[in-house]
Design a protein around this motif. Structure first.
Motif, PDB file in Angstrom:
ATOM      1  N   VAL A 175      40.633  31.841  37.691  1.00 29.17           N
ATOM      2  CA  VAL A 175      41.600  31.861  38.183  1.00 29.17           C
ATOM      3  C   VAL A 175      42.200  34.091  38.441  1.00 29.17           C
ATOM      4  O   VAL A 175      42.528  34.050  38.985  1.00 29.17           O
ATOM      5  CB  VAL A 175      42.807  31.046  37.604  1.00 29.17           C
ATOM      6  N   TYR A 176      41.887  33.953  37.018  1.00 33.71           N
ATOM      7  CA  TYR A 176      42.109  35.708  36.754  1.00 33.71           C
ATOM      8  C   TYR A 176      41.241  36.392  37.508  1.00 33.71           C
ATOM      9  O   TYR A 176      41.886  37.885  36.999  1.00 33.71           O
ATOM     10  CB  TYR A 176      42.105  35.888  35.275  1.00 33.71           C
ATOM     11  N   VAL A 177      40.136  36.930  38.222  1.00 32.89           N
ATOM     12  CA  VAL A 177      39.587  37.163  38.244  1.00 32.89           C
ATOM     13  C   VAL A 177      39.479  37.862  39.586  1.00 32.89           C
ATOM     14  O   VAL A 177      39.924  39.367  39.697  1.00 32.89           O
ATOM     15  CB  VAL A 177      37.694  36.234  39.519  1.00 32.89           C
ATOM     16  N   PRO A 178      40.185  37.204  40.452  1.00 31.52           N
ATOM     17  CA  PRO A 178      41.772  37.637  41.512  1.00 31.52           C
ATOM     18  C   PRO A 178      41.693  39.258  41.421  1.00 31.52           C
ATOM     19  O   PRO A 178      41.843  40.685  41.543  1.00 31.52           O
ATOM     20  CB  PRO A 178      41.746  37.475  42.413  1.00 31.52           C
ATOM     21  N   ASN A 179      43.233  38.914  39.870  1.00 26.96           N
ATOM     22  CA  ASN A 179      43.846  39.752  39.537  1.00 26.96           C
ATOM     23  C   ASN A 179      42.896  41.601  39.200  1.00 26.96           C
ATOM     24  O   ASN A 179      43.276  42.208  39.263  1.00 26.96           O
ATOM     25  CB  ASN A 179      45.227  39.121  38.633  1.00 26.96           C
ATOM     26  N   TRP A 180      42.230  40.941  38.193  1.00 26.70           N
ATOM     27  CA  TRP A 180      41.806  42.059  37.830  1.00 26.70           C
ATOM     28  C   TRP A 180      40.702  43.047  38.452  1.00 26.70           C
ATOM     29  O   TRP A 180      40.481  43.865  38.167  1.00 26.70           O
ATOM     30  CB  TRP A 180      40.343  41.112  36.329  1.00 26.70           C
ATOM     31  N   VAL A 181      40.116  41.784  39.721  1.00 28.35           N
ATOM     32  CA  VAL A 181      39.418  42.382  40.891  1.00 28.35           C
ATOM     33  C   VAL A 181      40.522  44.146  41.021  1.00 28.35           C
ATOM     34  O   VAL A 181      39.978  45.534  41.690  1.00 28.35           O
ATOM     35  CB  VAL A 181      38.556  42.054  41.532  1.00 28.35           C
ATOM     36  N   LYS A 182      41.253  43.679  41.322  1.00 32.17           N
ATOM     37  CA  LYS A 182      41.908  44.163  42.099  1.00 32.17           C
ATOM     38  C   LYS A 182      42.677  45.380  40.869  1.00 32.17           C
ATOM     39  O   LYS A 182      43.090  46.872  41.460  1.00 32.17           O
ATOM     40  CB  LYS A 182      43.719  43.440  42.418  1.00 32.17           C
ATOM     41  N   GLN A 183      43.128  45.138  39.903  1.00 29.67           N
ATOM     42  CA  GLN A 183      43.268  46.032  39.161  1.00 29.67           C
ATOM     43  C   GLN A 183      42.193  47.326  38.356  1.00 29.67           C
ATOM     44  O   GLN A 183      42.552  48.007  37.798  1.00 29.67           O
ATOM     45  CB  GLN A 183      44.296  46.094  38.044  1.00 29.67           C
ATOM     46  N   GLY A 184      40.620  47.002  39.023  1.00 25.15           N
ATOM     47  CA  GLY A 184      39.778  47.934  38.815  1.00 25.15           C
ATOM     48  C   GLY A 184      39.392  47.526  37.614  1.00 25.15           C
ATOM     49  O   GLY A 184      38.566  48.508  36.867  1.00 25.15           O
TER      50      GLY A 184
END
Length: 429
Positions: free
Chosen positions: A109-118
């Motif tokens: 669930v957190y992967v998309p956000n953490w990917v977006k944040q680099g």
């Protein structure tokens, strides 16, 4: 279940991590980072020490994988297991200070956000070079993809399945070898088990105060009928469809009939599976990872929809190389091995865990238990929904999703359309 039932105490941690991640994104410009060094197909095994972080719920699988890798490679992985409620804040703090480990796992669930944040490096070329890429769980790959670049691989899969207690089914006059084919049959089975009037025994159970439990187990009923729960962008809720309303009305009917464990009303997650595990529930949508610890005879099938079919919520964690790693080639060596048959079958399947590759779903260990074959096959048909605001819309205490469910099941069920609009309002922020 390792993904969605333990989040209700993490809001403070999420807020701290979010603030740190925003600062990080402002500095980095967002988006996945590029690998700082060239990486060969298999990576580098030169005796380096590689650091890896994971959440406590995945400790068993992580230790098995790390021990097997360390026993067969020159590189040595140093594993750090972090308490679940502390993980998001720890990752956020490390990201802000440049102190992330070489590898770290992340709740899908957190992967998309953490990917977006680099926070993860781009490993697209390495993943594209895998001959079996098309068989890797697509939900996890999709969650880790941004701007066409891939950043994570599946670490551990956690699936929701329909389990039933064969002994209780037999006592209730049901065929213990036959799975309920749709939600109507599911409700009928629950009511028949309830009619046994056995002490402290109920037809079914769930977590009606646990948003994560409900997305994990009720979303698949929507997918099983060929419908979606959100749009492709994760910005609009589709949980006011006729199919979704059919799911809610079935559960409302079971609740009114007294076939649902009463404690389900206030269950926030920590003990939502306990009654089934104790043999006190007839049929339940349940984490597949608990099969090995269920001591009585159970049947297993995909979660059906109102019309039938079968699906699953493919949860669990993804894993990638952090933006701070200076050992990308060595870290990839671990990831490359982790996806191999030696690891997927020789480590995970051997321990009755779900494999992340559909081409390995039937293997020497699963063939000993047809239920494992069923779980692995359903995994390939399941979905992993994601949205940048998934946590706030669905998993947080007092989320609009929880409001919808409680009104629909415990209330009169007349506010689904309005409640669904509130979910969309959060998703689209």
């Amino acid at each position: 279940m390792t993904v969605f039932t333990r989040r209700t105490r993490r809001l403070a941690a999420v807020a701290v991590a979010g603030a740190l991640a925003i600062t990080l994104a402002a500095c980095s410009g967002g988006g996945g980072s590029s690998a700082p060094q060239s990486i060969s197909k298999d990576g580098t095994d030169d005796g380096s020490k590689i650091t890896l972080w994971t959440r406590a719920p995945l400790e068993k699988q992580a230790k098995l994988l790390v021990e097997a890798y360390n026993d067969s490679h020159k590189n040595q992985v140093e594993l750090t297991v972090v308490p679940n409620d502390d993980y998001v804040a720890k990752v956020g703090a490390a990201a802000g200070s440049g102190g992330l480990p070489d590898l770290f796992a992340a709740d899908i669930v957190y992967v998309p956000n953490w990917v977006k944040q680099g926070l993860f490096q781009d490993i697209s070329s390495q993943i594209d070079g895998l001959s079996y890429k098309d068989s890797i769980n697509k939900g996890h790959l999709k969650a880790g993809t941004a701007d066409g670049k891939e950043h994570v691989l599946p670490f551990v899969l956690d699936l929701s399945m329909m389990f039933w207690n064969k002994e209780l089914f037999k006592e209730a006059g049901l065929d213990p070898e036959k799975a309920p084919a749709n939600l109507e049959e599911y409700a009928d089975a629950a009511k028949k088990v309830q009619a046994l009037n056995k002490p402290d025994t109920y037809g079914t159970a769930t977590g009606l105060a646990c948003g994560g439990c409900l997305v994990f187990t009720w979303f698949p009923s929507v997918w099983a009928d060929g419908q979606q729960v959100m749009n492709d962008e994760g910005t609009k809720s589709l949980l006011d469809s006729d199919t979704a309303k059919g799911v809610y009305s079935t559960w409302q009917d079971m609740w009114k009939a007294g076939a649902v464990l009463p404690a389900s009303k206030d269950e926030t997650g920590p003990t939502w599976t306990a009654a089934f595990t104790e043999g006190k529930v007839g049929v339940m949508m349940y984490p597949a990872t608990l099969l090995s610890s269920t001591t009585f005879n159970v049947g297993v099938a995909g979660i059906p929809g109102p019309k039938g079919g079968g699906s699953t919520f493919v949860g669990g964690d993804g894993i990638g190389i952090s933006k701070d790693s200076k050992k990308s080639a060595q870290a990839w060596n671990f990831l490359n091995w982790m996806m191999s048959e030696d690891a997927q079958v020789g480590v995970l399947a051997k321990d009755n865990d779900v494999v992340s590759r559909s081409d390995l779903a039937t293997n020497q260990y699963s063939e000993k238990d047809p239920r494992l074959v069923t779980i692995n096959e359903v995994a390939g048909k399941g979905e992993t929904p994601f949205s940048l605001n998934f946590q706030e819309a669905f998993n947080a205490p007092n989320s609009p999703w929880l409001t919808l469910i409680r009104n629909a099941v415990l209330g009169d069920g007349n506010s689904v359309d309005a409640d669904n609009k509130e979910i969309t309002s959060v998703l689209s922020q």
